[in-house]
Design an enzyme around this catalytic site. Structure first.
Site, PDB file in Angstrom:
ATOM      1  N   CYS A  46      -3.261  -1.355   4.597  1.00  0.00           N
ATOM      2  CA  CYS A  46      -3.566  -0.789   3.281  1.00  0.00           C
ATOM      3  C   CYS A  46      -3.336  -1.813   2.181  1.00  0.00           C
ATOM      4  O   CYS A  46      -4.100  -1.892   1.221  1.00  0.00           O
ATOM      5  CB  CYS A  46      -2.733   0.469   3.046  1.00  0.00           C
ATOM      6  SG  CYS A  46      -3.074   1.750   4.269  1.00  0.00           S
ATOM      7  N   THR A  47      -2.297  -2.605   2.338  1.00  0.00           N
ATOM      8  CA  THR A  47      -2.015  -3.661   1.365  1.00  0.00           C
ATOM      9  C   THR A  47      -3.127  -4.702   1.390  1.00  0.00           C
ATOM     10  O   THR A  47      -3.614  -5.114   0.331  1.00  0.00           O
ATOM     11  CB  THR A  47      -0.648  -4.317   1.656  1.00  0.00           C
ATOM     12  OG1 THR A  47       0.368  -3.313   1.522  1.00  0.00           O
ATOM     13  CG2 THR A  47      -0.374  -5.477   0.725  1.00  0.00           C
TER      14      THR A  47
END
Length: 154
Positions: A46-47
């Protein structure tokens, strides 16, 4: 994936976002909207996805596109995540999962043989009239942002 198809009217939303604001799809008519769903703030995939969108923000701006990230994390979590990685776009807090349900991304997942419910990483490109222009189900992070940018620029 959802019963949504290219050409369908995009499900409407009005949700709180990082930075203490609210965003409604109705307010974005006339712009391309990239609505990307991701499982959880500050996790590796997600990062990376958020950083990839961040790193291409000028190209998306030049194409007249708005980027919106969505997860079930609360605004406080989104604020920390956004600040930590200098994200220049809003993250929508779909805490009750209504938007995830509407877009069909709240699905049964499996890890190490254990089944659980979670957000399937997916991206929807919504055109200027509020219709779904393209869908990327089950997104693989590597190269994804470039594919979305290419679709917006066509």
């Amino acid at each position: 994936m959802p019963a949504l198809n290219v050409g369908d009217k995009a499900p409407l939303f009005d949700l709180p976002t990082s930075g203490g604001k609210r965003i409604s799809l109705v307010d974005l008519v006339g712009k391309h909207v990239i609505l990307y769903f991701y499982p959880k703030d500050d996790t590796p995939g997600c990062t990376q996805e958020a950083k990839d969108f961040r790193d291409h923000i000028d190209a998306f701006d030049n194409a007249g596109a708005i980027i919106l990230g969505v997860s079930k994390d609360p605004v406080k979590s989104h604020d920390k995540f956004s600040e930590k990685y200098c994200l220049p776009f809003p993250l929508l807090a779909d805490v009750d999962g209504t938007l995830c349900d509407a877009y069909g991304v709240w699905v049964e997942k499996s890890m190490y043989g254990k089944k659980y419910m979670g957000i399937q990483r997916a991206t929807f490109l919504i055109d200027q009239r509020g219709n779904i222009q393209e869908i990327w189900p089950k997104v693989s992070v590597t190269g994804h942002v470039e594919a979305v940018l290419k679709a917006v620029q066509q």
